[in-house]
Design a protein around this motif. Structure first.
Motif, PDB file in Angstrom:
ATOM      1  N   GLY A  87       0.812  -1.205   0.000  1.00 20.94           N
ATOM      2  CA  GLY A  87       0.000   0.000   0.000  1.00 20.94           C
ATOM      3  C   GLY A  87       0.848   1.258   0.000  1.00 20.94           C
ATOM      4  N   ILE A  88       1.886   1.275   0.842  1.00 20.27           N
ATOM      5  CA  ILE A  88       2.780   2.430   0.921  1.00 20.27           C
ATOM      6  C   ILE A  88       3.470   2.664  -0.416  1.00 20.27           C
ATOM      7  N   VAL A  89       4.008   1.604  -0.999  1.00 20.19           N
ATOM      8  CA  VAL A  89       4.715   1.715  -2.283  1.00 20.19           C
ATOM      9  C   VAL A  89       3.771   2.191  -3.381  1.00 20.19           C
ATOM     10  N   ALA A  90       2.596   1.569  -3.466  1.00 21.51           N
ATOM     11  CA  ALA A  90       1.649   1.906  -4.534  1.00 21.51           C
ATOM     12  C   ALA A  90       1.197   3.357  -4.439  1.00 21.51           C
ATOM     13  N   PHE A  91       0.833   3.800  -3.245  1.00 17.58           N
ATOM     14  CA  PHE A  91       0.363   5.171  -3.099  1.00 17.58           C
ATOM     15  C   PHE A  91       1.493   6.183  -3.229  1.00 17.58           C
TER      16      PHE A  91
ATOM     17  N   LYS B  97      -0.692   3.364 -20.095  1.00 18.84           N
ATOM     18  CA  LYS B  97      -1.939   4.077 -19.866  1.00 18.84           C
ATOM     19  C   LYS B  97      -2.473   3.781 -18.457  1.00 18.84           C
ATOM     20  N   ASN B  98      -3.007   4.798 -17.821  1.00 20.96           N
ATOM     21  CA  ASN B  98      -3.638   4.669 -16.502  1.00 20.96           C
ATOM     22  C   ASN B  98      -2.685   4.178 -15.415  1.00 20.96           C
ATOM     23  N   THR B  99      -1.389   4.506 -15.529  1.00 18.34           N
ATOM     24  CA  THR B  99      -0.421   4.038 -14.541  1.00 18.34           C
ATOM     25  C   THR B  99      -0.789   4.477 -13.135  1.00 18.34           C
ATOM     26  N   ILE B 100      -1.140   5.744 -12.987  1.00 15.41           N
ATOM     27  CA  ILE B 100      -1.480   6.268 -11.670  1.00 15.41           C
ATOM     28  C   ILE B 100      -2.692   5.537 -11.101  1.00 15.41           C
ATOM     29  N   GLN B 101      -3.707   5.317 -11.925  1.00 11.58           N
ATOM     30  CA  GLN B 101      -4.919   4.640 -11.455  1.00 11.58           C
ATOM     31  C   GLN B 101      -4.640   3.190 -11.067  1.00 11.58           C
ATOM     32  N   ILE B 102      -3.742   2.527 -11.787  1.00 10.12           N
ATOM     33  CA  ILE B 102      -3.418   1.132 -11.465  1.00 10.12           C
ATOM     34  C   ILE B 102      -2.726   1.044 -10.108  1.00 10.12           C
ATOM     35  N   PHE B 103      -1.731   1.919  -9.876  1.00 16.58           N
ATOM     36  CA  PHE B 103      -1.071   1.929  -8.568  1.00 16.58           C
ATOM     37  C   PHE B 103      -2.051   2.345  -7.476  1.00 16.58           C
ATOM     38  N   ASP B 104      -2.954   3.253  -7.806  1.00 11.90           N
ATOM     39  CA  ASP B 104      -3.974   3.684  -6.862  1.00 11.90           C
ATOM     40  C   ASP B 104      -4.864   2.504  -6.463  1.00 11.90           C
TER      41      ASP B 104
ATOM     42  N   ILE C 272     -10.661  17.424  -8.608  1.00  6.55           N
ATOM     43  CA  ILE C 272     -11.763  16.790  -7.895  1.00  6.55           C
ATOM     44  C   ILE C 272     -11.381  15.329  -7.659  1.00  6.55           C
ATOM     45  N   PRO C 273     -11.357  14.851  -6.408  1.00  8.05           N
ATOM     46  CA  PRO C 273     -10.942  13.469  -6.121  1.00  8.05           C
ATOM     47  C   PRO C 273     -11.783  12.448  -6.874  1.00  8.05           C
ATOM     48  N   TYR C 274     -11.146  11.319  -7.201  1.00  5.51           N
ATOM     49  CA  TYR C 274     -11.856  10.238  -7.888  1.00  5.51           C
ATOM     50  C   TYR C 274     -13.162   9.884  -7.185  1.00  5.51           C
ATOM     51  N   VAL C 275     -13.106   9.813  -5.855  1.00  4.35           N
ATOM     52  CA  VAL C 275     -14.251   9.340  -5.084  1.00  4.35           C
ATOM     53  C   VAL C 275     -15.453  10.262  -5.213  1.00  4.35           C
TER      54      VAL C 275
ATOM     55  N   LEU D 215     -11.921  -5.337  -8.413  1.00  2.00           N
ATOM     56  CA  LEU D 215     -13.075  -4.533  -8.826  1.00  2.00           C
ATOM     57  C   LEU D 215     -12.641  -3.172  -9.362  1.00  2.00           C
ATOM     58  N   ARG D 216     -11.677  -2.565  -8.666  1.00  3.43           N
ATOM     59  CA  ARG D 216     -11.212  -1.238  -9.104  1.00  3.43           C
ATOM     60  C   ARG D 216     -10.538  -1.320 -10.475  1.00  3.43           C
ATOM     61  N   LEU D 217      -9.745  -2.354 -10.696  1.00  2.00           N
ATOM     62  CA  LEU D 217      -9.089  -2.525 -11.994  1.00  2.00           C
ATOM     63  C   LEU D 217     -10.118  -2.784 -13.096  1.00  2.00           C
ATOM     64  N   CYS D 218     -11.170  -3.519 -12.777  1.00  2.00           N
ATOM     65  CA  CYS D 218     -12.240  -3.756 -13.758  1.00  2.00           C
ATOM     66  C   CYS D 218     -12.941  -2.451 -14.111  1.00  2.00           C
ATOM     67  N   CYS D 219     -13.150  -1.609 -13.107  1.00  2.00           N
ATOM     68  CA  CYS D 219     -13.773  -0.304 -13.356  1.00  2.00           C
ATOM     69  C   CYS D 219     -12.925   0.527 -14.310  1.00  2.00           C
ATOM     70  N   ILE D 220     -11.588   0.451 -14.109  1.00  3.20           N
ATOM     71  CA  ILE D 220     -10.673   1.210 -14.973  1.00  3.20           C
ATOM     72  C   ILE D 220     -10.685   0.643 -16.388  1.00  3.20           C
ATOM     73  N   LYS D 221     -10.606  -0.670 -16.477  1.00  4.73           N
ATOM     74  CA  LYS D 221     -10.494  -1.323 -17.792  1.00  4.73           C
ATOM     75  C   LYS D 221     -11.774  -1.195 -18.618  1.00  4.73           C
ATOM     76  N   TYR D 222     -12.929  -1.406 -17.962  1.00  5.44           N
ATOM     77  CA  TYR D 222     -14.189  -1.443 -18.701  1.00  5.44           C
ATOM     78  C   TYR D 222     -14.989  -0.143 -18.601  1.00  5.44           C
ATOM     79  N   GLY D 223     -14.438   0.850 -17.903  1.00  4.92           N
ATOM     80  CA  GLY D 223     -15.099   2.154 -17.835  1.00  4.92           C
ATOM     81  C   GLY D 223     -16.391   2.147 -17.048  1.00  4.92           C
ATOM     82  N   TRP D 224     -16.454   1.329 -15.983  1.00  7.80           N
ATOM     83  CA  TRP D 224     -17.648   1.312 -15.136  1.00  7.80           C
ATOM     84  C   TRP D 224     -17.688   2.595 -14.318  1.00  7.80           C
ATOM     85  N   ASN D 225     -18.726   3.390 -14.506  1.00  5.08           N
ATOM     86  CA  ASN D 225     -18.864   4.665 -13.803  1.00  5.08           C
ATOM     87  C   ASN D 225     -20.282   4.841 -13.291  1.00  5.08           C
ATOM     88  N   PHE D 226     -20.432   5.703 -12.281  1.00  3.92           N
ATOM     89  CA  PHE D 226     -21.750   6.101 -11.841  1.00  3.92           C
ATOM     90  C   PHE D 226     -22.240   7.222 -12.758  1.00  3.92           C
ATOM     91  N   PRO D 227     -23.573   7.325 -12.935  1.00  5.92           N
ATOM     92  CA  PRO D 227     -24.083   8.438 -13.758  1.00  5.92           C
ATOM     93  C   PRO D 227     -23.878   9.765 -13.045  1.00  5.92           C
TER      94      PRO D 227
END
Length: 217
Positions: free
Chosen positions: A11-15, A87-94, A142-145, A185-197
Motif C-alpha cells: 500500500g505504501i509503495v503503490a500510493f 496508460k492509466n499508470t497512476i490509477q493502477i497503482f492507486d 476533484i478526487p476520484y471518489v 473490482l477497481r481494476l475492472c472499473c478502470i479497464k471497462y469504464g464502469w462509472n456512476f451516472p
C-alpha cells in the motif's frame, strides 16, 4: 514477515508511486513531489489511527513508512518516463494501494476489538481513500471518489468481504480476499469504464451544444 506487513508495504509503495507521478505531472519541484508522495502514502493511515485511538499514529512512531516512501519517490524520479508510457499508470497503482490499505485497516480495526461491520467498513474506506483525496485536493483536482468513478464502493465491498469471511476462514485468508476483491473490482472499473451516472450531465451538455450552435450563427 507476515501477510499483513506485506500488504502494508504494498500500500505504501503503490500510493507513494501514485503521489509522486501526480506531482511530476503537475510539474511540482522535487520537494513538492516528495511531500505529495508522502501525503498520499501515509495520509489515510494517519486518519485511521486517529479514529481508532491508535495514537500517536504508527507512522510517527516507526519511520519505516517514511523511509519506504522516500526510496520509492527517488526511484520514480529515475523511472517516471518509463512508467508514463503505460496508460492509466497512476490509477493502477492507486487500485493496488486501495486494496492493500482496505485490507490492512479492516484487520487493524478487528485487532482493536472494533468488531462491527459498520466500523470496520468506515475505517477501511477512510484509510483507502484518505491519502488519494488529500493528494487530489492539493493539486486542485476533484478526487476520484467524488466523481463518477466507482472508487469508494470497491473499498466498501472489500471491507464487508473481510468482515463476513473472517467468521468462516482463518487468518490470513480474509486479508487476501479483501485485497483481491477490492483491487480486482477497481481494476475492472478502470479497464471497462464502469462509472456512476452524473446528475444533470445531459442537460448541461445540451446547454453547451446550444450555446455552440448559437455562436456558429
Amino acid at each position: 514477515m507476515t501477510a499483513w506487513n506485506i500488504f502494508e508495504i504494498m500500500g505504501i509503495v503503490a500510493f507513494a508511486v501514485s503521489g509522486a507521478l501526480t506531482g511530476i505531472q503537475k510539474r511540482l519541484d522535487v520537494f513538492g513531489v516528495l511531500v505529495l508522495a508522502l501525503i498520499t502514502a501515509i495520509g489515510g493511515g494517519v486518519m485511521r489511527d486517529v479514529i481508532i485511538g491508535n495514537t500517536p499514529p504508527l507512522t510517527f512512531r516507526d519511520p519505516t513508512f517514511f523511509i519506504i516512501s522516500l526510496v520509492v519517490t527517488i526511484g520514480v524520479f529515475f523511472t517516471y518516463r518509463w512508467l508514463e508510457r503505460y496508460k492509466n499508470t497512476i490509477q493502477i497503482f492507486d487500485a493496488i494501494g486501495l486494496g492493500a490499505f482496505t485490507a490492512t485497516s479492516a484487520k487493524l480495526a478487528l485487532v482493536h476489538n472494533l468488531d462491527s461491520v459498520c466500523i470496520i467498513t468506515t475505517v477501511s474506506v477512510i484509510t483507502g481513500i484518505g491519502g488519494s483525496v488529500i493528494r487530489d485536493v492539493i493539486v486542485k483536482e476533484i478526487p476520484y471518489v467524488f466523481r463518477q468513478e466507482v472508487y469508494a464502493i470497491t473499498a466498501i465491498i472489500g471491507a464487508m468481504t473481510f468482515y463476513y469471511s473472517q467468521m468462516y476462514f482463518a487468518s490470513p485468508i480474509p486479508l487476501y480476499l479483501c485485497f483481491t476483491i477490492t483491487t480486482g473490482l477497481r481494476l475492472c472499473c478502470i479497464k471497462y469504464g464502469w462509472n456512476f451516472p452524473v446528475i444533470g450531465r445531459d442537460s448541461e451538455e445540451s446547454i453547451t451544444d446550444s450555446q455552440k450552435s448559437g455562436h456558429n450563427f
